[in-house]
Design a protein around this motif. Structure first.
Motif: not given
Length: 311
Positions: A206-210, A241-243, A272-277
């Motif tokens: 999963x990709x997240x933008x923290x 960033x990816x998990x 579900x959120x594969x690309x949450x950014x």
């Protein structure tokens, strides 16, 4: 500038209060349901800075504010599940509190903490400036309620174009103050680092933008100092960033032990959120916001600080 903080007991509000306290430009009044239960660290800041801590019943009589920042909501996915449909009434109640104040004080700015979840289920690819909100209107489930409540609030705000309202959509956020008991991926990582246990993770990436506190403070400060307007912006760091990229970096620097297992019993309160950014850079266009950290650099620094504080 006099700022009212609604929902001052939330995780992200605590970080902002600490950041605002470092600036002489802001004088805050903190509002919570039960002042006596305010986090001890925030209470200390409030006492040192002379920030009043009040309950909501005192809001109308607490003075003149140049800005209101509304953090009232649900930070923990587990709590979102527990709240169920009440998320709609709670969101509207405190939003209406701020909107009523704006009607009698039209020069006041209002920053509303929205969420990337306001885009609904539209996360098979990153969000852009052309993205639309997607909700399965004929098959709505409890996992959609949080995002729908945020979307409803944003609709109310756009319907008041003369009001100085900025909706700030937070996608993912992390700081060293994050509770290890919360049901977030990074909370699980912190808990494993604290206890020395092996973290089990699901095989899907999963990709997240923290966003982390320094960049959040920069964005809020720029909104507060900008000319009044009515708009919405997405939060973002220099890069998502990816998990597994994140897990590898935390393992290298802090010795995290993890193993890939089957699907975990993770609370998934908003779907579900594969690309949450978001690639939507409207925050730069409107306010000149340019983040100083990537997701990876910000998260590693905050983990470092969390571990140092514990030791």
């Amino acid at each position: 500038m006099k700022v009212a903080i609604l929902g001052a007991s939330s995780h992200i509000a605590k970080d902002l209060i600490a950041s605002l306290a470092q600036s002489t430009a802001y004088k805050c009044t903190l509002f919570v349901r039960t002042p006596a239960t305010l986090d001890a660290g925030v209470q200390t800041i409030a006492e040192c800075e002379g920030f009043p801590v009040l309950d909501y019943a005192a809001f109308d009589d607490s003075g003149e504010f140049d800005a209101i920042i509304n953090f009232v909501g649900v930070g923990d996915p587990a709590r979102a599940v527990q709240m169920g449909q009440a998320i709609f009434s709670v969101t509207e109640q405190y939003d209406n509190l701020a909107l009523a104040y704006l009607r009698s004080h039209p020069a006041c700015k209002y920053i509303y903490l929205s969420s990337g979840a306001a885009y609904g289920t539209n996360f098979s690819a990153p969000i852009t400036g052309d993205s639309v909100a997607v909700f399965p209107i004929n098959a709505l489930q409890p996992q959609h309620w949080y995002g729908a409540a945020k979307f409803q609030a944003e609709c109310r705000h756009r319907a008041l174009p003369e009001a100085a309202i900025t909706d700030v959509r937070v996608f993912s956020y992390f700081s060293h103050r994050q509770s290890c008991e919360a049901r977030f991926f990074l909370s699980d990582i912190l808990r494993s680092l604290h206890t020395g246990t092996v973290l089990e993770v699901a095989p899907d990436d999963m990709l997240r933008d923290y966003l982390t506190p320094a960049d959040f403070m920069q964005l809020i400060d720029r909104v507060l100092q900008a000319p009044p307007g009515n708009d919405a912006v997405d939060c973002y760091s220099l890069a998502p960033v990816g998990k597994f990229e994140l897990l590898a970096a935390v393992s290298d620097e802090f010795g995290l032990k993890f193993t890939v297992a089957g699907e975990q019993a993770r609370v998934n309160a908003t779907g579900p959120k594969a690309h949450y950014y978001s690639h939507n850079r409207r925050a730069e266009q409107l306010f000149g916001y340019v983040p100083g950290d990537s997701s990876l650099s910000g998260v590693l620094r905050e983990i470092r600080q969390a571990l140092h504080a514990r030791n």
